[in-house]
Design a protein around this motif. Sequence first.
Motif, PDB file in Angstrom:
ATOM      1  N   ALA A   1      -4.345   5.536   6.361  1.00 44.04           N
ATOM      2  CA  ALA A   1      -5.716   5.525   6.337  1.00 44.04           C
ATOM      3  C   ALA A   1      -6.332   4.307   6.571  1.00 44.04           C
ATOM      4  O   ALA A   1      -7.303   4.227   7.393  1.00 44.04           O
ATOM      5  N   ALA A   2      -5.841   3.168   6.268  1.00 40.90           N
ATOM      6  CA  ALA A   2      -6.395   2.056   6.486  1.00 40.90           C
ATOM      7  C   ALA A   2      -6.335   1.623   8.186  1.00 40.90           C
ATOM      8  O   ALA A   2      -7.019   1.057   8.665  1.00 40.90           O
ATOM      9  N   ALA A   3      -5.122   1.792   8.488  1.00 42.68           N
ATOM     10  CA  ALA A   3      -4.784   1.509  10.101  1.00 42.68           C
ATOM     11  C   ALA A   3      -5.640   2.515  10.719  1.00 42.68           C
ATOM     12  O   ALA A   3      -6.415   1.958  11.776  1.00 42.68           O
ATOM     13  N   ALA A   4      -6.095   3.645  10.444  1.00 42.08           N
ATOM     14  CA  ALA A   4      -6.871   4.436  11.337  1.00 42.08           C
ATOM     15  C   ALA A   4      -8.254   3.758  11.265  1.00 42.08           C
ATOM     16  O   ALA A   4      -8.889   3.839  12.285  1.00 42.08           O
ATOM     17  N   ARG A   5      -8.736   3.184  10.179  1.00 39.44           N
ATOM     18  CA  ARG A   5     -10.102   2.618   9.999  1.00 39.44           C
ATOM     19  C   ARG A   5     -10.005   1.442  10.892  1.00 39.44           C
ATOM     20  O   ARG A   5     -10.851   0.884  11.620  1.00 39.44           O
ATOM     21  N   MET A   6      -9.017   0.355  10.653  1.00 41.70           N
ATOM     22  CA  MET A   6      -9.008  -0.808  11.286  1.00 41.70           C
ATOM     23  C   MET A   6      -8.839  -0.657  12.965  1.00 41.70           C
ATOM     24  O   MET A   6      -9.611  -1.397  13.503  1.00 41.70           O
TER      25      MET A   6
ATOM     26  N   ALA B   1      -3.419  -8.866  -7.583  1.00 39.96           N
ATOM     27  CA  ALA B   1      -4.441  -8.203  -7.745  1.00 39.96           C
ATOM     28  C   ALA B   1      -4.231  -6.654  -7.283  1.00 39.96           C
ATOM     29  O   ALA B   1      -3.661  -6.402  -6.213  1.00 39.96           O
ATOM     30  N   THR B   2      -4.582  -5.778  -8.146  1.00 36.65           N
ATOM     31  CA  THR B   2      -4.389  -4.439  -8.183  1.00 36.65           C
ATOM     32  C   THR B   2      -5.916  -4.105  -7.581  1.00 36.65           C
ATOM     33  O   THR B   2      -6.783  -4.196  -8.455  1.00 36.65           O
ATOM     34  N   LEU B   3      -5.971  -3.223  -6.676  1.00 39.89           N
ATOM     35  CA  LEU B   3      -7.533  -3.035  -6.206  1.00 39.89           C
ATOM     36  C   LEU B   3      -7.412  -1.274  -5.774  1.00 39.89           C
ATOM     37  O   LEU B   3      -6.377  -0.972  -5.219  1.00 39.89           O
ATOM     38  N   LEU B   4      -8.635  -0.815  -6.123  1.00 35.09           N
ATOM     39  CA  LEU B   4      -8.702   0.595  -5.777  1.00 35.09           C
ATOM     40  C   LEU B   4      -9.514   0.974  -4.761  1.00 35.09           C
ATOM     41  O   LEU B   4     -11.044   0.229  -4.533  1.00 35.09           O
ATOM     42  N   TRP B   5      -9.213   1.733  -3.644  1.00 33.34           N
ATOM     43  CA  TRP B   5      -9.780   1.947  -2.523  1.00 33.34           C
ATOM     44  C   TRP B   5     -10.044   3.521  -2.533  1.00 33.34           C
ATOM     45  O   TRP B   5      -8.983   4.341  -1.999  1.00 33.34           O
ATOM     46  N   GLY B   6     -11.187   4.145  -2.852  1.00 30.19           N
ATOM     47  CA  GLY B   6     -11.078   5.675  -2.934  1.00 30.19           C
ATOM     48  C   GLY B   6     -10.120   5.957  -3.921  1.00 30.19           C
ATOM     49  O   GLY B   6     -10.234   5.780  -4.951  1.00 30.19           O
TER      50      GLY B   6
ATOM     51  N   LEU C   1       0.778  -1.141   0.125  1.00 26.25           N
ATOM     52  CA  LEU C   1      -0.177  -0.156   0.213  1.00 26.25           C
ATOM     53  C   LEU C   1       0.717   1.166   0.222  1.00 26.25           C
ATOM     54  O   LEU C   1       1.870   1.270   0.636  1.00 26.25           O
ATOM     55  N   PRO C   2       0.404   2.142  -0.708  1.00 26.83           N
ATOM     56  CA  PRO C   2       1.287   3.473  -0.520  1.00 26.83           C
ATOM     57  C   PRO C   2       1.070   3.852   0.912  1.00 26.83           C
ATOM     58  O   PRO C   2       0.127   3.675   1.550  1.00 26.83           O
ATOM     59  N   ALA C   3       2.111   4.557   1.382  1.00 24.09           N
ATOM     60  CA  ALA C   3       2.170   5.049   2.807  1.00 24.09           C
ATOM     61  C   ALA C   3       0.762   5.714   3.237  1.00 24.09           C
ATOM     62  O   ALA C   3       0.312   5.399   4.250  1.00 24.09           O
ATOM     63  N   GLN C   4       0.333   6.512   2.409  1.00 24.87           N
ATOM     64  CA  GLN C   4      -0.755   7.303   3.002  1.00 24.87           C
ATOM     65  C   GLN C   4      -1.978   6.298   2.989  1.00 24.87           C
ATOM     66  O   GLN C   4      -2.802   6.412   3.657  1.00 24.87           O
ATOM     67  N   ALA C   5      -2.293   5.497   2.193  1.00 26.92           N
ATOM     68  CA  ALA C   5      -3.245   4.421   2.247  1.00 26.92           C
ATOM     69  C   ALA C   5      -3.027   3.636   3.265  1.00 26.92           C
ATOM     70  O   ALA C   5      -4.072   3.070   4.197  1.00 26.92           O
ATOM     71  N   ALA C   6      -1.971   3.327   3.534  1.00 30.81           N
ATOM     72  CA  ALA C   6      -1.835   2.346   4.646  1.00 30.81           C
ATOM     73  C   ALA C   6      -2.175   3.053   6.072  1.00 30.81           C
ATOM     74  O   ALA C   6      -2.790   2.501   6.911  1.00 30.81           O
TER      75      ALA C   6
ATOM     76  N   VAL D   1      -2.524   8.421  14.183  1.00 31.19           N
ATOM     77  CA  VAL D   1      -1.948   7.070  13.780  1.00 31.19           C
ATOM     78  C   VAL D   1      -0.537   7.257  13.709  1.00 31.19           C
ATOM     79  O   VAL D   1       0.101   8.380  13.299  1.00 31.19           O
ATOM     80  N   VAL D   2       0.252   6.310  14.328  1.00 36.90           N
ATOM     81  CA  VAL D   2       1.853   6.302  14.279  1.00 36.90           C
ATOM     82  C   VAL D   2       2.365   5.241  13.664  1.00 36.90           C
ATOM     83  O   VAL D   2       1.624   4.287  13.137  1.00 36.90           O
ATOM     84  N   GLU D   3       3.559   5.188  13.258  1.00 38.45           N
ATOM     85  CA  GLU D   3       4.192   4.419  12.326  1.00 38.45           C
ATOM     86  C   GLU D   3       3.918   2.934  12.769  1.00 38.45           C
ATOM     87  O   GLU D   3       3.638   1.858  11.941  1.00 38.45           O
ATOM     88  N   ALA D   4       3.940   2.627  14.287  1.00 36.35           N
ATOM     89  CA  ALA D   4       3.821   1.282  14.834  1.00 36.35           C
ATOM     90  C   ALA D   4       2.296   0.795  14.274  1.00 36.35           C
ATOM     91  O   ALA D   4       2.106  -0.285  14.239  1.00 36.35           O
ATOM     92  N   ASP D   5       1.447   1.887  14.538  1.00 32.92           N
ATOM     93  CA  ASP D   5      -0.076   1.322  14.007  1.00 32.92           C
ATOM     94  C   ASP D   5      -0.277   0.882  12.604  1.00 32.92           C
ATOM     95  O   ASP D   5      -1.137   0.122  12.185  1.00 32.92           O
ATOM     96  N   VAL D   6       0.538   1.786  11.627  1.00 34.96           N
ATOM     97  CA  VAL D   6       0.503   1.251  10.225  1.00 34.96           C
ATOM     98  C   VAL D   6       1.113   0.013  10.111  1.00 34.96           C
ATOM     99  O   VAL D   6       0.820  -0.978   9.452  1.00 34.96           O
ATOM    100  N   HIS D   7       2.282  -0.351  10.890  1.00 38.50           N
ATOM    101  CA  HIS D   7       2.970  -1.729  10.790  1.00 38.50           C
ATOM    102  C   HIS D   7       1.995  -2.681  11.102  1.00 38.50           C
ATOM    103  O   HIS D   7       1.961  -3.808  10.655  1.00 38.50           O
ATOM    104  N   ASP D   8       1.298  -2.512  12.317  1.00 40.63           N
ATOM    105  CA  ASP D   8       0.359  -3.640  12.881  1.00 40.63           C
ATOM    106  C   ASP D   8      -0.684  -3.825  12.057  1.00 40.63           C
ATOM    107  O   ASP D   8      -1.044  -4.934  11.596  1.00 40.63           O
TER     108      ASP D   8
END
Length: 150
Positions: A67-72, A129-134, A60-65, A80-87
Motif C-alpha cells: 500500500a505504501a509503495a502504491a502511494r509513493m 518506534a511502532t507507528l500506525l498508518w490506518g 512493514l507487514p507485506a500488505q502495508a508495504a 504494484v509488483v514485488e520490485a516496486d515494494v522493494h524499491d
Amino acid sequence: MSVDGEVLAELTQAVWESFVDAELPLVDLYGAPLDPGPDGVVVGTILIHGPHAGRINVSLPAQAASAAAARMLDMAPGDVVEADVHDATGELANMIGGNVKAMLEGEHHLGLPSVTVAPTDPYDAVASATLLWGEHTLLVTLETAPGGTS
C-alpha cells in the motif's frame, strides 16, 4: 547518540507525510509490538558507517508495504509488483537513515538500502518506534553494530 524512540518516530512521521501519505498521519503506538499480518514482514535496511555504526530497519507487514509503495509511486494498488515494494521500502529506509545520520556526531555515511523478509544478523537496538498508518503498523528501529558505540 541523540536519537531515541520519540525522535525516530518524529523523523519517520516527517518522511511518511512527505513521501507516502500527507492525509493520514502516522500515530505513535509507543513501542507496541509489530503485527506481522498474514503475509509476513518486509524489512528495508540501511547501514550507517562511522563512529556510531549501525543500521536503520523499516519493517512493514507485506500488505502495508504494498500500500505504501502504491502511494509513493502513484500507482493503482493492483499494479504494484514485488520490485516496486522493494524499491519503496528501501527508499523509506534510506530517507529515514539520512535524517538519522544528520543527527549523529562525527562523520557518517550510509550504505545502499537492502530489502529482506527479516533482519538476519544480531544488532543491539538503541531506539525503536511502532507507528500506525490506518489499519497498518510499522516498526522503525535504530540499532548499533556489535561492538559499536551509541
